[in-house]
Design an enzyme around this catalytic site. Structure first.
Site, PDB file in Angstrom:
ATOM      1  N   HIS A 131       7.816  -0.549  -9.952  1.00  0.00           N
ATOM      2  CA  HIS A 131       8.928  -0.475 -10.912  1.00  0.00           C
ATOM      3  C   HIS A 131      10.015  -1.469 -10.511  1.00  0.00           C
ATOM      4  O   HIS A 131      10.665  -2.074 -11.372  1.00  0.00           O
ATOM      5  CB  HIS A 131       9.523   0.935 -10.967  1.00  0.00           C
ATOM      6  CG  HIS A 131       8.570   1.978 -11.468  1.00  0.00           C
ATOM      7  ND1 HIS A 131       8.923   3.289 -11.624  1.00  0.00           N
ATOM      8  CD2 HIS A 131       7.269   1.899 -11.858  1.00  0.00           C
ATOM      9  CE1 HIS A 131       7.897   3.990 -12.090  1.00  0.00           C
ATOM     10  NE2 HIS A 131       6.874   3.149 -12.226  1.00  0.00           N
ATOM     11  N   ASP A 162       0.112  -0.391 -10.502  1.00  0.00           N
ATOM     12  CA  ASP A 162      -0.012   0.769  -9.602  1.00  0.00           C
ATOM     13  C   ASP A 162      -1.153   0.612  -8.592  1.00  0.00           C
ATOM     14  O   ASP A 162      -1.981   1.523  -8.436  1.00  0.00           O
ATOM     15  CB  ASP A 162      -0.265   2.057 -10.422  1.00  0.00           C
ATOM     16  CG  ASP A 162       1.003   2.615 -11.045  1.00  0.00           C
ATOM     17  OD1 ASP A 162       2.115   2.235 -10.616  1.00  0.00           O
ATOM     18  OD2 ASP A 162       0.884   3.441 -11.977  1.00  0.00           O
ATOM     19  N   ASP A 220       2.658  -2.485 -14.939  1.00  0.00           N
ATOM     20  CA  ASP A 220       2.678  -1.560 -13.802  1.00  0.00           C
ATOM     21  C   ASP A 220       1.235  -1.291 -13.380  1.00  0.00           C
ATOM     22  O   ASP A 220       0.608  -0.348 -13.851  1.00  0.00           O
ATOM     23  CB  ASP A 220       3.361  -0.269 -14.306  1.00  0.00           C
ATOM     24  CG  ASP A 220       3.747   0.668 -13.193  1.00  0.00           C
ATOM     25  OD1 ASP A 220       3.764   0.233 -12.032  1.00  0.00           O
ATOM     26  OD2 ASP A 220       4.055   1.837 -13.494  1.00  0.00           O
ATOM     27  N   ASP A 276      -0.974  17.655 -15.269  1.00  0.00           N
ATOM     28  CA  ASP A 276      -2.085  17.193 -14.404  1.00  0.00           C
ATOM     29  C   ASP A 276      -2.925  18.366 -13.936  1.00  0.00           C
ATOM     30  O   ASP A 276      -4.121  18.241 -13.714  1.00  0.00           O
ATOM     31  CB  ASP A 276      -1.569  16.534 -13.117  1.00  0.00           C
ATOM     32  CG  ASP A 276      -0.659  15.361 -13.350  1.00  0.00           C
ATOM     33  OD1 ASP A 276      -0.794  14.727 -14.404  1.00  0.00           O
ATOM     34  OD2 ASP A 276       0.184  15.090 -12.471  1.00  0.00           O
ATOM     35  N   ASP A 315       1.767   6.703  -5.576  1.00  0.00           N
ATOM     36  CA  ASP A 315       1.633   6.647  -7.036  1.00  0.00           C
ATOM     37  C   ASP A 315       0.784   5.398  -7.312  1.00  0.00           C
ATOM     38  O   ASP A 315       1.270   4.378  -7.784  1.00  0.00           O
ATOM     39  CB  ASP A 315       3.015   6.562  -7.691  1.00  0.00           C
ATOM     40  CG  ASP A 315       2.940   6.815  -9.184  1.00  0.00           C
ATOM     41  OD1 ASP A 315       1.820   6.876  -9.698  1.00  0.00           O
ATOM     42  OD2 ASP A 315       4.000   6.947  -9.824  1.00  0.00           O
ATOM     43  N   HIS A 363       2.412  16.417 -12.051  1.00  0.00           N
ATOM     44  CA  HIS A 363       3.058  16.760 -13.318  1.00  0.00           C
ATOM     45  C   HIS A 363       2.430  18.082 -13.778  1.00  0.00           C
ATOM     46  O   HIS A 363       1.253  18.333 -13.510  1.00  0.00           O
ATOM     47  CB  HIS A 363       2.750  15.751 -14.432  1.00  0.00           C
ATOM     48  CG  HIS A 363       3.129  14.340 -14.159  1.00  0.00           C
ATOM     49  ND1 HIS A 363       2.336  13.477 -13.457  1.00  0.00           N
ATOM     50  CD2 HIS A 363       4.207  13.619 -14.543  1.00  0.00           C
ATOM     51  CE1 HIS A 363       2.906  12.290 -13.411  1.00  0.00           C
ATOM     52  NE2 HIS A 363       4.046  12.343 -14.057  1.00  0.00           N
ATOM     53  N   ASP A 400       7.796   6.088  -4.326  1.00  0.00           N
ATOM     54  CA  ASP A 400       6.450   6.035  -4.883  1.00  0.00           C
ATOM     55  C   ASP A 400       5.822   4.746  -4.374  1.00  0.00           C
ATOM     56  O   ASP A 400       6.217   3.633  -4.774  1.00  0.00           O
ATOM     57  CB  ASP A 400       6.480   6.081  -6.418  1.00  0.00           C
ATOM     58  CG  ASP A 400       6.397   7.516  -6.932  1.00  0.00           C
ATOM     59  OD1 ASP A 400       6.468   8.454  -6.104  1.00  0.00           O
ATOM     60  OD2 ASP A 400       6.252   7.712  -8.149  1.00  0.00           O
ATOM     61  N   GLU A 406      10.037   3.337  -6.837  1.00  0.00           N
ATOM     62  CA  GLU A 406       8.630   2.909  -6.897  1.00  0.00           C
ATOM     63  C   GLU A 406       8.568   1.394  -6.778  1.00  0.00           C
ATOM     64  O   GLU A 406       9.252   0.657  -7.500  1.00  0.00           O
ATOM     65  CB  GLU A 406       7.994   3.383  -8.204  1.00  0.00           C
ATOM     66  CG  GLU A 406       6.554   2.942  -8.330  1.00  0.00           C
ATOM     67  CD  GLU A 406       5.758   3.758  -9.336  1.00  0.00           C
ATOM     68  OE1 GLU A 406       6.058   4.956  -9.517  1.00  0.00           O
ATOM     69  OE2 GLU A 406       4.847   3.179  -9.939  1.00  0.00           O
ATOM     70  N   GLU A 410      13.647   8.570 -11.185  1.00  0.00           N
ATOM     71  CA  GLU A 410      12.740   7.466 -10.848  1.00  0.00           C
ATOM     72  C   GLU A 410      12.964   6.317 -11.831  1.00  0.00           C
ATOM     73  O   GLU A 410      12.493   6.371 -12.970  1.00  0.00           O
ATOM     74  CB  GLU A 410      11.288   7.953 -10.899  1.00  0.00           C
ATOM     75  CG  GLU A 410      10.308   6.882 -10.457  1.00  0.00           C
ATOM     76  CD  GLU A 410       8.877   7.377 -10.397  1.00  0.00           C
ATOM     77  OE1 GLU A 410       8.651   8.539  -9.986  1.00  0.00           O
ATOM     78  OE2 GLU A 410       7.979   6.608 -10.763  1.00  0.00           O
TER      79      GLU A 410
HETATM   80  C1  XUL Z   1       4.963   5.998 -14.165  1.00  0.00           C
HETATM   81  C2  XUL Z   1       5.303   6.758 -12.941  1.00  0.00           C
HETATM   82  C3  XUL Z   1       5.192   8.250 -13.031  1.00  0.00           C
HETATM   83  C4  XUL Z   1       6.207   8.985 -12.231  1.00  0.00           C
HETATM   84  C5  XUL Z   1       6.154  10.483 -12.398  1.00  0.00           C
HETATM   85  O1  XUL Z   1       5.088   4.639 -14.009  1.00  0.00           O
HETATM   86  O2  XUL Z   1       5.610   6.186 -11.933  1.00  0.00           O
HETATM   87  O3  XUL Z   1       3.912   8.588 -12.650  1.00  0.00           O
HETATM   88  O4  XUL Z   1       6.052   8.724 -10.876  1.00  0.00           O
HETATM   89  O5  XUL Z   1       6.266  10.879 -13.715  1.00  0.00           O
HETATM   90 CO    CO Z   2       5.993   6.811 -10.001  1.00  0.00          CO
END
Ligand code: XUL
Ligand code: CO
Length: 439
Positions: free
Chosen positions: A271, A309, A307, A104, A339, A101, A296, A268, A232
């Site tokens: 998600h 991750d 989430d 970042d 991610d 991003h 992702d 993702e 996404e």
């Molecule tokens: C948030 C997510 C983000 C996107 C990019 O859940 O997945 O990091 O991948 O903005």
């Molecule tokens: Co993501």
């Protein structure tokens, strides 16, 4: 490039018997599957935000991470050290792509102009490091969720000035992605949704989101950006209800506004599970509707509702993911972007290597198993057989649009007792286990 991870050398493939935790057991970049090296199938990418920018804080406590690169007198100095650490890490890991991003990589300034100048200055360094290492940008994106101005949304904010600021931010982020030769550009609408309909005009907000995306398409043409645009989907978190709920919703949204030719999905895993789907469901829907753009790669926790991750280590899930990806003939120009974040108690720099190695091995193994499942036609033959009644006779007429209710009524009256086949799910799950365990 040996400043921030001096105890780690280049990670090598050492085979399944290796007892070196800093080696790959299954990911052999040059190992061929289906006539193509693993590295080309998998197109791994590192997520700048989780791996280098995050300090592993949570709502109950401060950051725990040891991050020697976050030293320096000014935010810009720290941002540059972060970039150097990122490229040392990615080079040692042997990953060919990364994603970031705007916020970042460089700190925001007091004005949009200063913010953009900061970004340009760090991007100069990133460009040099990309040239030096050969590492490429999978996709870029803009952070339209962290700053308080986006509390009510960005493109779906009730305030037109916020919409305009978000547009300016995305314009710049797209130009940076273009400059760095990104394969894609991602739109994740973390704040594009609502908390309560009592204060929300859902119709206007969704129209505005579409207007925003149309402007992005126009701007891409203007600057000659030919990377893939990606949406996404995520159903919730941070917003209670997010408009890009899942791939099917995003697809319907794009079709409604005539944008379906310009966007694909960045799917993702975590998600998907938040939306009440499996990762495979989202990939399968996308594959069947020409929406599969990029992934992702991560996984959630069955006991937690958010989430998380986590790095993907569930080989059953990576197998089914690669099963879909192979059938879609790969992800290119997309890839598998981790991610994913190490857990808060995994605070040593070397833990970042362990997390990525675990994820890369899980996907490499999943790729091998999926390749064998497809070579042996295990489920594809079965599927062809299961739907074979549509290949001839009345079934063929149905799929060719030549039957109507009256004809089917006549047909059904003459058929007598229908023989229905068993789905044999348990037999299939057992075969899948056999492949996962014995490939
Ligand atoms: C948030 C997510 C983000 C996107 C990019 O859940 O997945 O990091 O991948 O903005
Ligand atoms: Co993501």
């Amino acid at each position: 490039m040996n400043e921030y991870f001096p105890e780690v050398e280049k990670i090598e493939y050492k085979g399944p018997q290796s007892d070196d935790p800093l080696s790959f057991r299954y990911y052999d970049p040059d190992g061929e599957i289906d006539g193509k090296p693993m590295s080309e199938h998998l197109r791994f990418s590192v997520a700048y935000w989780h791996t280098f920018a995050s300090e592993s804080s949570d709502p109950f406590g401060a950051g725990t991470r040891e991050r020697p690169w976050e030293e320096g007198d000014t935010p810009m100095e720290r941002a540059k050290n972060r970039a150097r650490a990122a490229f040392e890490f990615m080079d040692k890991l042997g990953v060919e792509y990364f994603c970031f991003h705007d916020r970042d990589v460089a700190p925001a300034g007091d004005s949009l102009e200063e913010t953009n100048r900061n970004l340009d200055e760090v991007v100069d360094l990133i460009e040099e490091l990309m040239e030096e290492t050969g590492i490429k940008l999978l996709w870029g994106t803009a952070n339209l969720f962290e700053h308080p101005r986006y509390a009510n949304g960005a493109a779906t904010s009730p305030n037109a000035d916020v919409f305009a600021h978000a547009a300016a931010q995305v314009k710049k982020a797209m130009e940076v992605a273009n400059r760095l030769g990104a394969c894609g550009y991602v739109f994740w609408g973390g704040r594009e949704g609502y908390e309560t309909l009592l204060n929300t005009d859902l119709g206007l907000e969704m129209d505005n989101e579409a207007r925003f995306l149309e402007m992005a398409v126009d701007h891409a043409e203007k600057i000659g950006f030919d990377g893939q645009f990606l949406i996404e989907p995520k159903p919730k978190e941070p917003t209670k209800h997010q408009y890009d709920f899942d791939v099917e919703h995003a697809h319907a949204f794009l079709q409604k506004y005539g944008l379906e030719d310009f966007f694909k999905a960045n799917i993702e895993a975590n998600h998907a599970t938040l939306a009440g789907h499996t990762f495979q469901h989202e990939l399968n829907y996308a594959r069947q509707n020409d929406m599969l753009g990029s992934v992702d790669a991560n996984q959630g926790d069955k006991l937690l509702g958010w989430d998380t991750d986590q790095f993907p280590t569930d080989v059953y899930s990576t197998t089914l993911a690669m099963y879909e990806i192979l059938q879609a003939r790969g992800l290119k120009p997309g890839g598998l972007n981790f991610d994913a974040k190490v857990r808060r108690p995994s605070f040593k720099p070397v833990d970042l290597f362990y997390g990525h190695i675990a994820g890369m091995d899980a996907f490499a193994r999943g790729l091998e198993v999926a390749g064998r499942l497809l070579d042996d036609g295990v489920f594809t033959d079965l599927l062809a057989d299961r739907y074979s009644s549509y290949n001839s006779g009345i079934g063929r007429k149905i799929v060719e649009g030549e039957a109507d209710f009256s004809e089917l009524d006549e047909y059904a009256k003459d058929r007598g007792e229908i023989v229905v086949e068993s789905g044999a799910q348990e037999k299939l799950e057992s075969i899948l286990n056999q492949y996962v365990l014995e490939t």
